[in-house]
Write a protein that holds these residues in place. Sequence first.
Motif, PDB file in Angstrom:
ATOM      1  N   PRO A 147       0.817  -1.216   0.000  1.00  0.00           N
ATOM      2  CA  PRO A 147       0.000   0.000   0.000  1.00  0.00           C
ATOM      3  C   PRO A 147       0.847   1.261   0.000  1.00  0.00           C
ATOM      4  CG  PRO A 147       0.042  -0.989   2.175  1.00  0.00           C
ATOM      5  CD  PRO A 147       0.699  -1.968   1.248  1.00  0.00           C
ATOM      6  N   PRO A 148       0.269   2.373  -0.459  1.00  0.00           N
ATOM      7  CA  PRO A 148       1.039   3.603  -0.590  1.00  0.00           C
ATOM      8  C   PRO A 148       1.406   4.196   0.752  1.00  0.00           C
ATOM      9  CG  PRO A 148      -1.285   4.027  -0.997  1.00  0.00           C
ATOM     10  CD  PRO A 148      -1.142   2.543  -0.842  1.00  0.00           C
ATOM     11  N   GLY A 149       2.602   4.774   0.822  1.00  0.00           N
ATOM     12  CA  GLY A 149       3.006   5.518   1.994  1.00  0.00           C
ATOM     13  C   GLY A 149       3.708   6.783   1.562  1.00  0.00           C
ATOM     14  N   HIS A 150       3.378   7.250   0.362  1.00  0.00           N
ATOM     15  CA  HIS A 150       4.043   8.384  -0.246  1.00  0.00           C
ATOM     16  C   HIS A 150       3.017   9.396  -0.736  1.00  0.00           C
ATOM     17  CE1 HIS A 150       6.695   4.885  -0.602  1.00  0.00           C
ATOM     18  NE2 HIS A 150       7.719   5.724  -0.592  1.00  0.00           N
ATOM     19  N   ASP A 151       3.447  10.626  -0.862  1.00  0.00           N
ATOM     20  CA  ASP A 151       2.595  11.671  -1.416  1.00  0.00           C
ATOM     21  C   ASP A 151       2.666  11.569  -2.938  1.00  0.00           C
ATOM     22  OD1 ASP A 151       1.216  13.888  -2.194  1.00  0.00           O
ATOM     23  OD2 ASP A 151       2.482  15.335  -1.148  1.00  0.00           O
ATOM     24  N   ARG A 206      19.246  23.508   3.275  1.00  0.00           N
ATOM     25  CA  ARG A 206      20.392  24.401   3.072  1.00  0.00           C
ATOM     26  C   ARG A 206      20.409  24.951   1.652  1.00  0.00           C
ATOM     27  NH1 ARG A 206      24.958  24.050   6.487  1.00  0.00           N
ATOM     28  NH2 ARG A 206      25.881  25.458   4.944  1.00  0.00           N
ATOM     29  N   LEU A 207      20.145  24.084   0.683  1.00  0.00           N
ATOM     30  CA  LEU A 207      20.141  24.528  -0.707  1.00  0.00           C
ATOM     31  C   LEU A 207      19.043  25.563  -0.941  1.00  0.00           C
ATOM     32  CD1 LEU A 207      20.732  21.164  -2.622  1.00  0.00           C
ATOM     33  CD2 LEU A 207      22.377  23.010  -2.257  1.00  0.00           C
ATOM     34  N   ARG A 208      17.879  25.301  -0.361  1.00  0.00           N
ATOM     35  CA  ARG A 208      16.781  26.261  -0.537  1.00  0.00           C
ATOM     36  C   ARG A 208      17.125  27.608   0.073  1.00  0.00           C
ATOM     37  NH1 ARG A 208      11.907  25.167  -2.488  1.00  0.00           N
ATOM     38  NH2 ARG A 208      10.230  26.660  -2.161  1.00  0.00           N
ATOM     39  N   ALA A 209      17.789  27.591   1.216  1.00  0.00           N
ATOM     40  CA  ALA A 209      18.207  28.836   1.846  1.00  0.00           C
ATOM     41  C   ALA A 209      19.224  29.581   0.981  1.00  0.00           C
ATOM     42  CB  ALA A 209      18.795  28.553   3.225  1.00  0.00           C
ATOM     43  N   GLU A 210      19.951  28.827   0.161  1.00  0.00           N
ATOM     44  CA  GLU A 210      20.924  29.426  -0.754  1.00  0.00           C
ATOM     45  C   GLU A 210      20.288  29.797  -2.090  1.00  0.00           C
ATOM     46  OE1 GLU A 210      24.142  30.205  -0.194  1.00  0.00           O
ATOM     47  OE2 GLU A 210      23.812  29.662   1.902  1.00  0.00           O
ATOM     48  N   GLY A 211      18.962  29.598  -2.204  1.00  0.00           N
ATOM     49  CA  GLY A 211      18.266  29.984  -3.426  1.00  0.00           C
ATOM     50  C   GLY A 211      18.241  28.923  -4.499  1.00  0.00           C
ATOM     51  N   ILE A 212      18.353  27.655  -4.106  1.00  0.00           N
ATOM     52  CA  ILE A 212      18.402  26.550  -5.072  1.00  0.00           C
ATOM     53  C   ILE A 212      17.301  25.546  -4.759  1.00  0.00           C
ATOM     54  CG2 ILE A 212      19.797  24.623  -5.942  1.00  0.00           C
ATOM     55  CD1 ILE A 212      22.273  26.287  -5.214  1.00  0.00           C
ATOM     56  N   ALA A 213      16.510  25.200  -5.767  1.00  0.00           N
ATOM     57  CA  ALA A 213      15.443  24.209  -5.612  1.00  0.00           C
ATOM     58  C   ALA A 213      15.860  22.885  -6.240  1.00  0.00           C
ATOM     59  CB  ALA A 213      14.152  24.704  -6.274  1.00  0.00           C
ATOM     60  N   VAL A 214      15.711  21.795  -5.487  1.00  0.00           N
ATOM     61  CA  VAL A 214      15.935  20.447  -6.003  1.00  0.00           C
ATOM     62  C   VAL A 214      14.687  19.620  -5.715  1.00  0.00           C
ATOM     63  CG1 VAL A 214      18.442  20.535  -5.750  1.00  0.00           C
ATOM     64  CG2 VAL A 214      17.036  19.718  -3.848  1.00  0.00           C
ATOM     65  N   ARG A 215      14.559  18.495  -6.384  1.00  0.00           N
ATOM     66  CA  ARG A 215      13.368  17.658  -6.242  1.00  0.00           C
ATOM     67  C   ARG A 215      13.574  16.631  -5.135  1.00  0.00           C
ATOM     68  NH1 ARG A 215       9.222  14.509  -5.708  1.00  0.00           N
ATOM     69  NH2 ARG A 215       7.842  14.095  -7.492  1.00  0.00           N
ATOM     70  N   ARG A 216      12.756  16.693  -4.097  1.00  0.00           N
ATOM     71  CA  ARG A 216      12.789  15.659  -3.066  1.00  0.00           C
ATOM     72  C   ARG A 216      12.332  14.344  -3.701  1.00  0.00           C
ATOM     73  NH1 ARG A 216       7.930  16.894   1.092  1.00  0.00           N
ATOM     74  NH2 ARG A 216       8.625  14.866   1.881  1.00  0.00           N
ATOM     75  N   CYS A 217      12.821  13.235  -3.189  1.00  0.00           N
ATOM     76  CA  CYS A 217      12.502  11.944  -3.802  1.00  0.00           C
ATOM     77  C   CYS A 217      11.860  10.947  -2.845  1.00  0.00           C
ATOM     78  CB  CYS A 217      13.755  11.323  -4.420  1.00  0.00           C
ATOM     79  SG  CYS A 217      14.259  12.132  -5.955  1.00  0.00           S
ATOM     80  N   ASP A 218      11.572  11.376  -1.609  1.00  0.00           N
ATOM     81  CA  ASP A 218      10.902  10.451  -0.701  1.00  0.00           C
ATOM     82  C   ASP A 218       9.432  10.275  -1.079  1.00  0.00           C
ATOM     83  OD1 ASP A 218      10.389  13.085  -0.007  1.00  0.00           O
ATOM     84  OD2 ASP A 218      10.228  12.672   2.133  1.00  0.00           O
ATOM     85  N   THR A 219       8.960  10.997  -2.080  1.00  0.00           N
ATOM     86  CA  THR A 219       7.588  10.807  -2.570  1.00  0.00           C
ATOM     87  C   THR A 219       7.526   9.714  -3.635  1.00  0.00           C
ATOM     88  OG1 THR A 219       7.820  12.489  -4.301  1.00  0.00           O
ATOM     89  CG2 THR A 219       7.077  13.237  -2.135  1.00  0.00           C
ATOM     90  N   PHE A 220       8.671   9.200  -4.052  1.00  0.00           N
ATOM     91  CA  PHE A 220       8.718   8.112  -5.040  1.00  0.00           C
ATOM     92  C   PHE A 220       8.838   6.774  -4.313  1.00  0.00           C
ATOM     93  CE2 PHE A 220      10.519  11.676  -7.502  1.00  0.00           C
ATOM     94  CZ  PHE A 220       9.745  11.606  -8.656  1.00  0.00           C
ATOM     95  N   PRO A 221       7.907   5.846  -4.511  1.00  0.00           N
ATOM     96  CA  PRO A 221       8.062   4.524  -3.911  1.00  0.00           C
ATOM     97  C   PRO A 221       9.396   3.894  -4.319  1.00  0.00           C
ATOM     98  CG  PRO A 221       5.846   4.785  -4.783  1.00  0.00           C
ATOM     99  CD  PRO A 221       6.628   5.987  -5.239  1.00  0.00           C
ATOM    100  N   GLY A 222      10.104   3.377  -3.325  1.00  0.00           N
ATOM    101  CA  GLY A 222      11.400   2.771  -3.580  1.00  0.00           C
ATOM    102  C   GLY A 222      12.569   3.677  -3.268  1.00  0.00           C
ATOM    103  N   LEU A 223      12.304   4.971  -3.012  1.00  0.00           N
ATOM    104  CA  LEU A 223      13.370   5.910  -2.660  1.00  0.00           C
ATOM    105  C   LEU A 223      13.067   6.522  -1.308  1.00  0.00           C
ATOM    106  CD1 LEU A 223      13.929   7.692  -6.100  1.00  0.00           C
ATOM    107  CD2 LEU A 223      15.131   5.692  -5.172  1.00  0.00           C
TER     108      LEU A 223
END
Length: 363
Positions: free
Chosen positions: A13-17, A313-330
């Motif tokens: 079952p899903p446990g991710h957004d 930290r990256l966001r505070a420095e003005g950089i956006a990256v993609r979080r991956c805990d929303t992907f099943p298996g990561l």
Amino acid sequence: MAFGPPSGGTAGPPGHDLHHHGDVDAAEGLVDFAVNVQGDGPPRWLRDRLAATLDDLGRYPGAAHDAQARAAAGARHGRPPEQVLTLAGSAEGFALLPWLAPRRAVVVHPGFTEPEAALRDAGIDVTRVLTDAREGHALDPAAVPAEADLVVVGNPTNPTGVLHPAETIRSLARPGRVLLVDEAFADAVPGEPESVAGDASLPGLLVFRSLTKTWALAGLRAGYALGDPVLLARLAAPRPHWPVSTLALEAIVACCEPAALSAADQRARELAGHRVEQAAALAGIEGIEVLPGSAPYLLLHLPDGRGEAVRARLRAEGIAVRRCDTFPGLGPDHLRVAVRPPRTARVLVEALDTALRDLAVAA
């Protein structure tokens, strides 16, 4: 390897957004590595082409224009127009999947989560098949249950960037099964060597293609599906009148013409060079693992337990990256970063290196 669970197989079952996407991670003013759209907007020739249709917006999208778009997309893949369904982006196609009424749906993960979200939202059970992290997230066709009547897989896969061999993809097809291959990023691979978009004879094959990434048309919503006309009719059954806008239809026509295809391939070759350079620079940071890929993004694994702090930290420095805990298996220590030109990529590399060094000292 540290890119996911240690072996392939099914997950429950899903446990991710599942509805979380990279545009949520990005925000105005940030250097955007979270979204995989190339460039800040469509090229001038495409802007001009779309602008020329503005006088037609007082009329409803016409059947002749839709036929023109289907013919252009069909010719691009060696298919007749009746094997093409124009879409308001691939996302619309995923939203239509419940109308195929699968009894045993399978989604290959880590992968784009919207297909599973659409199916689950409609009350359809989904079985997850996880690629093998020890093998660089290669897909084992034997892990897919034989009784599955809908199988969804991305190629190249988002977020791993893995390009599965076309023969592996074809081996999943069989009578009585719909095989949906999400090729949203296929045109970012020079020559599209593993695409199955032209395999009109493969039973149950359904291919989704997107124009939003290469041509920076995310706000326009333009794409199309390829498949048997009967299958496409089932998919399209609940659609309202005029589901695809005049601008989107014109975009499909324009981006499937020979000059555009040549330009897209040139872009893909430039992108491949940028990917190699960016991957090497990121791999040079102590503690970071980079999964080799064939897509306009890279999957990173950070030292255990530091993913969320690094993102902050990256966001505070003005950089956006993609979080991956929303992907099943990561998990939270995985990040997906878009491939950017070298000057922009250096901003990420330097900030990431500094963040990890500072966190190591603080520990």
